[in-house]
Write an enzyme that holds these catalytic residues in place. Structure first.
Site, short mmCIF file in Angstrom:
data_model
loop_
_atom_site.label_atom_id
_atom_site.label_comp_id
_atom_site.label_asym_id
_atom_site.label_seq_id
_atom_site.Cartn_x
_atom_site.Cartn_y
_atom_site.Cartn_z
CG ASN A 8 72.53 133.02 77.57
OD1 ASN A 8 72.99 132.62 78.64
ND2 ASN A 8 71.54 133.91 77.49
CE LYS A 10 68.30 132.22 77.51
NZ LYS A 10 67.00 132.67 77.08
CG HIS A 94 69.78 137.77 78.76
ND1 HIS A 94 68.47 137.46 79.03
CD2 HIS A 94 70.10 137.10 77.63
CE1 HIS A 94 68.04 136.62 78.11
NE2 HIS A 94 69.00 136.39 77.25
CD GLU A 96 66.23 134.84 79.92
OE1 GLU A 96 67.30 134.38 80.34
OE2 GLU A 96 65.70 134.45 78.84
CD GLU A 166 69.58 137.99 73.30
OE1 GLU A 166 69.76 136.89 72.76
OE2 GLU A 166 69.51 138.13 74.52
N GLY A 172 63.26 132.56 73.43
CA GLY A 172 62.69 131.33 73.99
C GLY A 172 61.27 131.05 73.55
CB SER A 212 63.54 131.82 68.44
OG SER A 212 62.73 131.92 69.60
P1 PGA Z 1 66.76 131.58 72.80
O1 PGA Z 1 67.49 132.56 73.86
O2 PGA Z 1 67.76 131.23 71.75
O3 PGA Z 1 66.37 130.37 73.62
O4 PGA Z 1 65.59 132.31 72.27
C1 PGA Z 1 68.34 133.55 73.39
C2 PGA Z 1 68.83 134.39 74.55
O5 PGA Z 1 68.07 134.64 75.48
O6 PGA Z 1 69.98 134.84 74.56
#
Ligand code: PGA
Length: 252
Positions: A8, A10, A94, A96, A166, A172, A212
């Protein structure tokens, strides 16, 4: 069941960088027994497709979609538009988008259903915030998210949904959820699936973990029973690192 790895990106990489990423990734040695997708920004789908050509590894994925077929929906993109780029997988809900843009459980459900009707497999993201976990509400929140997202979906077939657990606090942050804790929530998710779709889908649905994940910890997740793969953000931005993640996920 085949494991799944989804990159992903983003809001990184416009068309120029997306094309370069795909060309570099295609030069890497990749395991065959795993489903790899890359979720790129909508404006980079054409460039990613051009660099992929007819190649199906990795599969091309989108990060968001709108549920209507067409119409006066300024700024939105329909499932059939994604299909024109050969998109076969699309992330919905997601965290976000839920927390920054205000997407609701109902919207996520409509998006997932529209994708499946069009012939694209939805990847439904669910997960609690740190505050919800601290208040002991994690299970309740995730249950409600899953119920709303899958109630109008067909349980099986080529475009079967994948559910991505998630936890928001693990995304992140470099602080992943322990595989054993993730597994507990995956079991909760599978219980909801069994309730809505029927008992036999409890083990058939693919549930992946995100938050992560990197080339050092991915093995722990994919070897934990009940975790069918990973959604990878930061560690997917460098094609060589994401290839390491892919190789680490499948034992040689
Ligand atoms: P990350 O993001 O691996 O940077 O923690 C995962 C995601 O948001 O899908």
């Amino acid at each position: 069941m085949r494991k799944v790895l989804i990159a992903n990106w983003k809001m990184y990489y416009g068309p120029v960088k997306a094309g370069a990423w795909v060309r570099a990734f295609r030069r890497e040695r990749l395991p065959k027994d795993i489903d790899i997708s890359i979720a790129v920004p909508a404006v980079s789908l054409a460039a990613a497709r051009a660099s992929l050509g007819r190649a199906t590894i990795p599969a091309l994925a989108a990060q968001n979609v709108f549920w209507e077929k067409e119409g006066a929906y300024t700024g939105e993109i329909s499932p059939s538009m994604l299909l024109e780029f050969g998109v076969s997988v699309c992330i919905v809900g997601h965290s976000e988008r839920r927390h920054i843009v205000g997407e609701t459980d109902e919207m996520v459900g409509k998006k997932a259903a529209a994708l499946q009707r069009a012939g694209i497999a939805p990847v439904i993201c669910v997960g609690e915030t740190e505050a919800q976990r601290k208040k002991g509400q994690a299970t309740k929140v995730v249950r409600a998210q899953v119920e709303a997202a899958i109630k109008d979906l067909k349980p099986d077939g080529k475009f079967a949904a994948i559910i991505a657990y998630e936890p928001v606090w693990a995304i992140g942050t470099g602080k992943p959820c322990r595989p054993t804790d993730a597994k507990e929530m995956h079991d909760v998710i599978r219980d909801v699936v069994a309730k809505i779709w029927g008992a036999r889908y409890r083990d058939d649905v693919r549930v992946i973990y995100g938050g992560s994940v990197n080339e050092r910890n991915v093995t722990e997740y994919v070897t934990t029973t009940g975790i069918d793969g990973a959604l990878v953000g930061s560690a997917s931005l460098d094609p060589r690192i994401f290839a390491l993640v892919c190789r680490a996920a499948v034992p040689a």
